[in-house]
Design a protein around this motif. Structure first.
Motif, PDB file in Angstrom:
ATOM      1  N   GLY A  62      58.837  49.340  52.701  1.00 34.60           N
ATOM      2  CA  GLY A  62      58.810  48.011  53.307  1.00 34.60           C
ATOM      3  C   GLY A  62      57.673  47.110  52.872  1.00 34.60           C
ATOM      4  O   GLY A  62      57.485  46.025  53.423  1.00 34.60           O
ATOM      5  N   LEU A  63      56.907  47.548  51.879  1.00 31.12           N
ATOM      6  CA  LEU A  63      55.813  46.685  51.401  1.00 31.12           C
ATOM      7  C   LEU A  63      56.393  45.433  50.757  1.00 31.12           C
ATOM      8  O   LEU A  63      57.366  45.500  50.006  1.00 31.12           O
ATOM      9  N   GLU A  64      55.792  44.292  51.056  1.00 37.01           N
ATOM     10  CA  GLU A  64      56.190  43.093  50.341  1.00 37.01           C
ATOM     11  C   GLU A  64      55.174  42.833  49.259  1.00 37.01           C
ATOM     12  O   GLU A  64      54.009  42.532  49.538  1.00 37.01           O
ATOM     13  N   ILE A  65      55.621  42.988  48.034  1.00 34.46           N
ATOM     14  CA  ILE A  65      54.675  42.921  46.929  1.00 34.46           C
ATOM     15  C   ILE A  65      54.580  41.477  46.435  1.00 34.46           C
ATOM     16  O   ILE A  65      55.580  40.828  46.196  1.00 34.46           O
ATOM     17  N   THR A  66      53.362  40.979  46.342  1.00 36.97           N
ATOM     18  CA  THR A  66      53.155  39.575  45.968  1.00 36.97           C
ATOM     19  C   THR A  66      52.705  39.487  44.506  1.00 36.97           C
ATOM     20  O   THR A  66      52.311  40.488  43.896  1.00 36.97           O
ATOM     21  N   ASP A  67      52.733  38.261  43.972  1.00 32.28           N
ATOM     22  CA  ASP A  67      52.244  38.037  42.602  1.00 32.28           C
ATOM     23  C   ASP A  67      50.779  38.451  42.485  1.00 32.28           C
ATOM     24  O   ASP A  67      50.354  38.993  41.474  1.00 32.28           O
ATOM     25  N   ARG A  68      50.036  38.179  43.540  1.00 25.64           N
ATOM     26  CA  ARG A  68      48.616  38.499  43.521  1.00 25.64           C
ATOM     27  C   ARG A  68      48.409  40.016  43.416  1.00 25.64           C
ATOM     28  O   ARG A  68      47.552  40.488  42.668  1.00 25.64           O
ATOM     29  N   MET A  69      49.216  40.785  44.144  1.00 31.71           N
ATOM     30  CA  MET A  69      49.106  42.245  44.085  1.00 31.71           C
ATOM     31  C   MET A  69      49.469  42.761  42.698  1.00 31.71           C
ATOM     32  O   MET A  69      48.771  43.593  42.122  1.00 31.71           O
ATOM     33  N   ARG A  70      50.596  42.246  42.199  1.00 30.93           N
ATOM     34  CA  ARG A  70      51.036  42.663  40.859  1.00 30.93           C
ATOM     35  C   ARG A  70      49.956  42.380  39.814  1.00 30.93           C
ATOM     36  O   ARG A  70      49.644  43.207  38.966  1.00 30.93           O
ATOM     37  N   LEU A  71      49.385  41.188  39.938  1.00 27.41           N
ATOM     38  CA  LEU A  71      48.383  40.768  38.964  1.00 27.41           C
ATOM     39  C   LEU A  71      47.108  41.602  39.071  1.00 27.41           C
ATOM     40  O   LEU A  71      46.510  41.981  38.060  1.00 27.41           O
ATOM     41  N   SER A  72      46.709  41.884  40.288  1.00 27.16           N
ATOM     42  CA  SER A  72      45.504  42.681  40.494  1.00 27.16           C
ATOM     43  C   SER A  72      45.676  44.078  39.890  1.00 27.16           C
ATOM     44  O   SER A  72      44.783  44.603  39.199  1.00 27.16           O
ATOM     45  N   ILE A  73      46.835  44.672  40.133  1.00 26.59           N
ATOM     46  CA  ILE A  73      47.108  46.003  39.574  1.00 26.59           C
ATOM     47  C   ILE A  73      47.185  45.934  38.050  1.00 26.59           C
ATOM     48  O   ILE A  73      46.581  46.748  37.347  1.00 26.59           O
ATOM     49  N   ALA A  74      47.903  44.932  37.539  1.00 33.03           N
ATOM     50  CA  ALA A  74      48.071  44.820  36.088  1.00 33.03           C
ATOM     51  C   ALA A  74      46.730  44.597  35.383  1.00 33.03           C
ATOM     52  O   ALA A  74      46.465  45.179  34.327  1.00 33.03           O
ATOM     53  N   ALA A  75      45.872  43.781  35.983  1.00 28.43           N
ATOM     54  CA  ALA A  75      44.572  43.493  35.345  1.00 28.43           C
ATOM     55  C   ALA A  75      43.744  44.770  35.239  1.00 28.43           C
ATOM     56  O   ALA A  75      43.127  45.050  34.204  1.00 28.43           O
ATOM     57  N   GLN A  76      43.752  45.570  36.300  1.00 27.60           N
ATOM     58  CA  GLN A  76      42.973  46.817  36.273  1.00 27.60           C
ATOM     59  C   GLN A  76      43.615  47.844  35.349  1.00 27.60           C
ATOM     60  O   GLN A  76      42.930  48.581  34.645  1.00 27.60           O
ATOM     61  N   ALA A  77      44.951  47.869  35.345  1.00 36.96           N
ATOM     62  CA  ALA A  77      45.657  48.829  34.486  1.00 36.96           C
ATOM     63  C   ALA A  77      45.442  48.506  33.011  1.00 36.96           C
ATOM     64  O   ALA A  77      45.397  49.414  32.171  1.00 36.96           O
ATOM     65  N   CYS A  78      45.317  47.220  32.695  1.00 36.17           N
ATOM     66  CA  CYS A  78      45.210  46.822  31.286  1.00 36.17           C
ATOM     67  C   CYS A  78      43.784  46.894  30.754  1.00 36.17           C
ATOM     68  O   CYS A  78      43.592  46.918  29.539  1.00 36.17           O
ATOM     69  N   LEU A  79      42.794  46.929  31.633  1.00 36.92           N
ATOM     70  CA  LEU A  79      41.414  46.979  31.134  1.00 36.92           C
ATOM     71  C   LEU A  79      41.167  48.189  30.218  1.00 36.92           C
ATOM     72  O   LEU A  79      40.609  48.030  29.136  1.00 36.92           O
ATOM     73  N   PRO A  80      41.603  49.399  30.599  1.00 43.08           N
ATOM     74  CA  PRO A  80      41.361  50.541  29.696  1.00 43.08           C
ATOM     75  C   PRO A  80      42.029  50.401  28.327  1.00 43.08           C
ATOM     76  O   PRO A  80      41.559  50.984  27.353  1.00 43.08           O
ATOM     77  N   ILE A  81      43.128  49.641  28.244  1.00 45.24           N
ATOM     78  CA  ILE A  81      43.819  49.524  26.955  1.00 45.24           C
ATOM     79  C   ILE A  81      43.544  48.183  26.267  1.00 45.24           C
ATOM     80  O   ILE A  81      44.246  47.804  25.337  1.00 45.24           O
ATOM     81  N   LEU A  82      42.484  47.511  26.731  1.00 49.56           N
ATOM     82  CA  LEU A  82      42.148  46.201  26.159  1.00 49.56           C
ATOM     83  C   LEU A  82      42.046  46.245  24.636  1.00 49.56           C
ATOM     84  O   LEU A  82      42.486  45.343  23.940  1.00 49.56           O
ATOM     85  N   GLU A  83      41.440  47.301  24.109  1.00 45.76           N
ATOM     86  CA  GLU A  83      41.269  47.418  22.652  1.00 45.76           C
ATOM     87  C   GLU A  83      42.237  48.430  22.040  1.00 45.76           C
ATOM     88  O   GLU A  83      42.136  48.737  20.860  1.00 45.76           O
ATOM     89  N   LEU A  84      43.134  48.972  22.863  1.00 48.77           N
ATOM     90  CA  LEU A  84      44.080  49.968  22.351  1.00 48.77           C
ATOM     91  C   LEU A  84      45.467  49.357  22.179  1.00 48.77           C
ATOM     92  O   LEU A  84      46.193  49.666  21.238  1.00 48.77           O
TER      93      LEU A  84
END
Ligand SMILES: [Zn+2]
Length: 252
Positions: A62-84
């Protein structure tokens, strides 16, 4: 990944960008992202656009996922692969988000053929070849860990086939140097935990070499100078693997 993927990605990037206000909102409180120099931040934003285009978010319980949540997760997920690059997250596409910690049923057959079943309460889980599962509550509010970087570090580790604390190393990196650095650090850490000492890293890192890699990867991005001071050899290996030197970005 080939010209078709390149072409698709160029099209996605030509059509989409992240609004500054939304980015600021989604990364508020994520100091390790906010301190990125602006060329790196722009690069991260482009990677996030591709990540959001190629990965499917699903909300559970029942979680309502917002753009802000998606973006926050994506930004953190992408940091480790910034140069990969995003291809390091190839082969799976789901990100499942629960409102809080979630239960998973575990089954194990012991050497006597007896089946053991129990429930685990988790803040995150990375399935080999499958989705990354996250608790939004832990992602947003747990100051003691970074569950997003943790689970995505497991994903990189699993690229070697198993989660063993050894992701695929780049040409020029030495497996021997990686093992020497990590084994010494892991052994010392496990001893400290077993002796009941207070540890700087989450004691959970003593569970398995793959957990040590995931937990120290969190610290590598969040508190890089402290990692460099306490575990200089591990820091060096992580710097070579992630192709980033985050200690240079951290303000003293
Ligand atoms: Zn873990």
């Amino acid at each position: 990944m080939g010209w078709l993927t390149d072409w698709r990605r160029r099209r996605v990037l030509a059509k989409h960008r992240i609004e500054d206000a939304l980015w600021d909102d989604a990364t508020r409180g994520l100091e390790f992202i906010r301190r990125l120099p602006s060329p790196d931040r722009e690069k991260l934003k482009r990677l996030v656009v591709l990540f959001l285009a190629e990965k499917q978010f699903a909300a559970a319980h029942g979680l309502e996922i917002t753009d802000r949540m998606r973006l926050s997760i994506a930004a953190q997920a992408c940091l480790p692969i910034l140069e990969l690059g995003l291809d390091w997250y190839a082969g799976w596409s789901g990100v499942v988000v629960y409102p809080g910690d979630f239960r998973v049923r575990r089954t194990e057959v012991d050497e006597h053929g007896v089946v053991h079943e129990w429930d685990d309460e988790l803040a995150g889980e990375a399935m080999p070849g499958g989705p990354v599962v996250l608790s939004w509550d832990a992602a947003a509010h747990d100051a003691a860990m970074n569950v997003v970087i943790h689970e995505f570090a497991h994903k990189l580790d699993m690229l070697g086939g198993v989660a063993d604390g050894l992701p695929p190393l780049h040409p020029g990196m030495e497996r021997r140097a990686w093992h020497a650095a990590f084994e010494e650090a892991y052994r010392g850490f496990r001893d400290a935990v077993e002796r009941g000492k207070d540890t700087w890293l989450d004691p959970y890192a003593a569970e398995h070499p793959s957990e040590f890699f995931a937990v120290i990867s969190e610290a590598f991005f969040e508190e890089p100078r402290e990692v460099r001071r306490r575990y200089p050899d591990v820091y060096d290996q992580l710097r070579l693997f992630y192709r980033q030197d985050p200690a240079l970005r951290e303000r003293s």
